[in-house]
Design a protein around this motif. Structure first.
Motif: not given
Length: 348
Positions: A78-80, A84-85, A130-134
């Motif tokens: 889920y973190q990635y 999560n987003l 970091r990349e997932n949330l961007m």
């Protein structure tokens, strides 16, 4: 021209996302539950109800508090992923802040943030988070926050920073921090008033999801299929018979459902206590944080019986990490803590 980004601390857990920010020199916090399913929801009939329909790539998602088709978030992946987003952006919208450029300070479980071999930062997973949330995400008929930067911190340990700094402990005091979340159990040993971290430990197979899954199965057997959100609310409000009756269709099964929940809570407490004693047999103090902290507190208190009141359940334990991360990263000289604001469980 460079536009300064507003900094927001986000403890993006698998069950709830905790968000803290400083507004007019006040620390504010909200807790936003996770409950998303695929496809969009039709427009609400009531004008005071908002529908949150999102798109990531070519996939449509919607926030749906009660749907039994809600997607599972109780796993480390889920973190990635998309969920999560979704959860982070949805939580940001619950703050009441006007969408703007933001820098997010987010978290990763200890087992993901550090390498198990050498206890050093796992730069690959930190970058992945970091990349997932961007990534790109859109809200139908609405505006989202513009995430311009993401900082990643480890879970659990920072949640007791203020508590330890004001605890009058000496430089040799060893404090065990136990963070029982929805999916993972994180622990660490902090020396003195956060002078050093001497050891860390994580288990991604122990968490409140053990109780949530049992509650959902018990509800399904009582013709009461529910979302993870409703099951978690039932666990929290299991002593409120009126709420229980609203959730359970077959009232003849209520006693059985509640017994199964209590049994799983006991099992969770025993599992956390066993892992804690294995990791740190005789700490000087124990601090419990995370959404599952109130559930396992009796078991931890019994496991460290000689410590007495030095086994501490941190106030508002579920959102403690978000608050501390916000305070740690602020440039404000003086901050007043406002009482925590909770997002109510309802189908938007």
């Amino acid at each position: 021209m460079t536009v300064s980004a507003f900094k927001i601390a986000v403890d993006d857990g698998s069950t709830n996302v905790k968000v803290s920010w400083i507004e007019n020199n006040q620390l504010k916090t909200i807790v936003s539950p996770n409950s998303f399913r695929k496809d969009w929801k039709s427009a609400a009939l009531r004008r005071d109800k908002r529908v949150y329909n999102y798109t990531i790539g070519t996939t449509k998602y919607t926030y749906d508090a009660t749907s039994d088709k809600a997607l599972e978030t109780t796993h480390v992946d889920y973190q990635y992923d998309d969920l999560n987003l979704l959860a982070v952006h949805h939580a940001l919208l619950q703050t009441g802040l006007k969408p703007c450029p933001v820098t997010l300070v987010v978290t990763l479980p200890i087992t993901e943030f550090y390498n198990s071999e050498d206890c050093q930062r796992n730069e690959a997973k930190i970058a992945k988070k970091r990349e997932n949330l961007m990534r790109e995400i859109s809200l139908n008929k609405g505006e989202l926050f513009d995430v311009v930067e993401v900082e990643v911190m480890p879970e659990s340990l920072p949640a007791v920073m203020s508590t330890l700094i004001n605890s009058n402990c000496n430089e040799f005091t060893r404090s065990l921090v136990v963070d029982c979340g929805g999916t993972t159990l994180d622990m660490g040993i902090v020396v003195g008033e956060f002078d050093d971290v001497s050891a860390i430990y994580g288990n991604n197979e122990i968490g409140v999801c053990m109780v949530t899954d049992a509650a959902r199965k018990a509800l399904a057997a009582a013709d009461s299929d529910s979302s993870y959100l409703v099951a978690n609310e039932l666990i929290k409000r299991r002593d409120d018979l009126d709420f229980v009756k609203d959730v359970v269709n077959d009232e003849s099964k209520i006693e059985i459902i509640l017994e199964k929940i209590e049994t799983k809570i006991d099992e969770l407490g025993s599992a956390v206590a066993y892992e804690a004693k294995k990791f740190s047999k005789n700490p000087n103090r124990v601090y419990l944080v995370g959404g599952g902290a109130p559930l396992v507190y009796p078991a931890i208190k019994a496991a460290y019986e000689t410590l007495g009141d030095r086994v501490v359940l941190i106030k508002d334990s579920q959102s403690a990490l978000a608050r501390e991360l916000c305070l740690y990263n602020t440039e404000e000289d003086e901050v007043h803590i406002e009482r925590e604001t909770l997002i109510e469980v309802e189908d938007e």
